[in-house]
Write a protein that holds these residues in place. Structure first.
Motif, short mmCIF file in Angstrom:
data_model
loop_
_atom_site.label_atom_id
_atom_site.label_comp_id
_atom_site.label_asym_id
_atom_site.label_seq_id
_atom_site.Cartn_x
_atom_site.Cartn_y
_atom_site.Cartn_z
N GLY A 22 2.72 -6.66 5.03
CA GLY A 22 2.39 -6.17 3.61
C GLY A 22 2.62 -4.76 3.40
O GLY A 22 2.25 -3.87 4.20
N ASN A 23 3.35 -4.22 2.31
CA ASN A 23 3.38 -2.99 1.87
C ASN A 23 4.05 -2.07 2.93
O ASN A 23 3.74 -1.01 3.27
CB ASN A 23 1.91 -2.36 1.56
CG ASN A 23 1.09 -3.01 0.59
OD1 ASN A 23 1.54 -3.91 0.11
ND2 ASN A 23 0.08 -2.44 0.39
N SER A 24 5.13 -2.54 3.34
CA SER A 24 6.04 -1.74 4.45
C SER A 24 7.59 -1.81 4.16
O SER A 24 8.09 -2.56 3.64
CB SER A 24 5.91 -2.22 5.82
OG SER A 24 6.43 -3.43 5.94
N ASP A 40 6.28 -6.81 0.34
CA ASP A 40 5.45 -6.40 -0.71
C ASP A 40 4.25 -6.79 -0.25
O ASP A 40 3.92 -7.34 0.81
CB ASP A 40 6.21 -6.99 -1.96
CG ASP A 40 5.98 -8.63 -2.14
OD1 ASP A 40 5.25 -9.06 -1.31
OD2 ASP A 40 6.54 -9.17 -3.22
N SER A 41 3.11 -6.50 -1.07
CA SER A 41 1.87 -6.71 -0.91
C SER A 41 1.47 -8.32 -1.13
O SER A 41 0.42 -8.69 -0.33
CB SER A 41 1.12 -6.16 -2.06
OG SER A 41 1.48 -6.43 -3.39
N ASP A 65 4.62 1.05 -2.60
CA ASP A 65 3.38 0.84 -2.78
C ASP A 65 2.93 -0.58 -2.56
O ASP A 65 1.92 -1.00 -2.87
CB ASP A 65 2.60 1.59 -3.91
CG ASP A 65 3.24 0.67 -5.22
OD1 ASP A 65 3.85 -0.32 -5.13
OD2 ASP A 65 2.54 1.15 -6.39
N GLY A 66 3.87 -1.42 -2.32
CA GLY A 66 3.85 -2.87 -2.07
C GLY A 66 4.10 -3.41 -3.47
O GLY A 66 4.41 -4.77 -3.52
N GLN A 67 4.16 -2.77 -4.39
CA GLN A 67 4.85 -3.40 -5.80
C GLN A 67 6.34 -2.83 -6.19
O GLN A 67 7.27 -3.31 -6.46
CB GLN A 67 3.84 -3.38 -6.74
CG GLN A 67 2.50 -3.79 -6.62
CD GLN A 67 2.61 -5.23 -6.72
OE1 GLN A 67 3.31 -6.02 -7.58
NE2 GLN A 67 1.88 -6.11 -5.93
#
Ligand code: FES
Ligand SMILES: [Fe+2]
Length: 333
Positions: A22-24, A40-41, A65-67
């Motif tokens: 996540g978030n990468s 995504d998150s 930011d994952g979004q």
């Protein structure tokens, strides 16, 4: 790049799935194009071209930011799925749909994320041993090799170099002779069978040197599998293993080489497997990087051959039939 080249429709691995969380953001390059993989998150994975549709800046210089992915240049913001949702110079305006990032096809298989930038994706390479229930598998870190994918694959299919490049590991002089082996096309795949080489230590329970039996399969122009067929010389079934090797082309003459190893022994020491595979591969790299031309010659008259090269000559023909030009060179007729 040659527009008729079927290479655009091939899948290439770009990330170890275990590292995509996540978030990468994971920037990478395939076939001279820069891309960006986003996780995504919620853990969903997307791939797009790593170039902003506004003024062409590299998106991975920005933030995620994952979004939302924000471009570093003028701050445009995009959802991970691609839609442009904010243009800070005009905060009250709804961005046009045409400002969206274009998605690239992506799939997860054999512990790797694969991408295909073409409109008519072909097959991910077959790796029959991976799906078999028993045993265990590991994904090796990608290794950069400054050569073409076809040179790298041809080296992987070659056994006559074992007593020289892999002396005391995979071969030993004076056991240098390569006998006849099977070369067949089966359902569009190239199969090399009953490839026998003498090895000083043929398997985990061997007490002396003896013959080892390998089979190879090519179902993708930049990939091959090697399977060691267990025998009484190496202590039986547990000595078997299979390796999928795929060269992901950054450019025509530079690749990230991915390997997935499946061993029949579920209790095998994976760190020892990893170290052994790295040792063998590191022995091959200087030779492969020294080969000229770097692109694989497909016209037979461009290099000299010996009977042990039957597999490599069949591979060169197979590439021609597949319509693969990238990473190869031919005499114009
Ligand atoms: S280049 Fe990306 S916002 Fe302008
Ligand atoms: Fe080798």
């Amino acid at each position: 790049m040659d527009a008729a080249d079927t290479i655009h429709n091939e899948w290439f691995p770009v990330a170890n799935a275990a590292n995509v969380t996540g978030n990468s953001m994971h920037p990478f390059q395939v076939l001279d194009q820069r891309y960006l993989l986003l996780c995504d998150s919620a853990g969903s994975v997307f791939v797009t071209v790593d170039t902003c549709p506004h003024r062409g800046a590299r998106l991975s210089l920005g933030s995620f930011d994952g979004q939302r992915l924000q471009c570093a240049y003028h701050g445009w913001e995009f959802e991970a799925a691609g839609r442009c949702v904010h243009q800070p110079a005009h905060p009250d305006r709804t961005p046009s749909l045409s400002a969206a990032l274009q998605p690239v096809s992506i799939r997860e298989q054999y512990g790797l994320w694969w991408v295909c930038g073409g409109d008519e994706p072909k097959n991910i390479p077959t790796f029959a041993a991976f799906a078999e229930g028993r045993g265990t598998s590991l994904v090796m870190n990608a290794a950069r090799v400054e050569s073409s994918g076809p040179r790298i694959i041809e080296n992987f299919l070659d056994q006559a170099h074992f007593p020289y490049i892999h002396a005391d590991y995979l071969g030993q002089t004076p056991h240098t002779e390569i006998g006849r082996y099977g070369v067949d096309i089966v359902d569009g795949e190239l199969h090399l069978t009953n490839c026998v080489v003498w090895q000083p230590n043929p398997g985990p329970r061997a007490t002396k040197g003896g013959p080892v039996h390998y089979d190879y399969t090519v179902s993708h122009p930049y990939a091959a599998t090697l399977t060691k067929v267990p025998s009484e010389h190496d202590g039986g079934e547990l000595g078997g293993f299979s390796i999928l090797l795929v060269a992901s082309p950054i450019t025509e003459t530079s690749c990230d080489v991915w390997r997935v190893v499946k061993v029949a022994d579920a209790g095998a020491d994976l760190n020892a497997q990893r170290a052994f595979n790295r040792t063998i591969f590191d022995q091959d790299v200087p030779i492969v990087e020294s080969q000229r031309p770097q692109r694989l010659p497909l016209s037979p008259q461009m290099e000299q051959h010996q009977p042990a090269d039957a597999g490599s000559l069949a591979y060169r023909k197979w590439l021609l039939a597949r319509g693969t030009h990238y990473g190869t060179v031919q005499i114009e007729r």
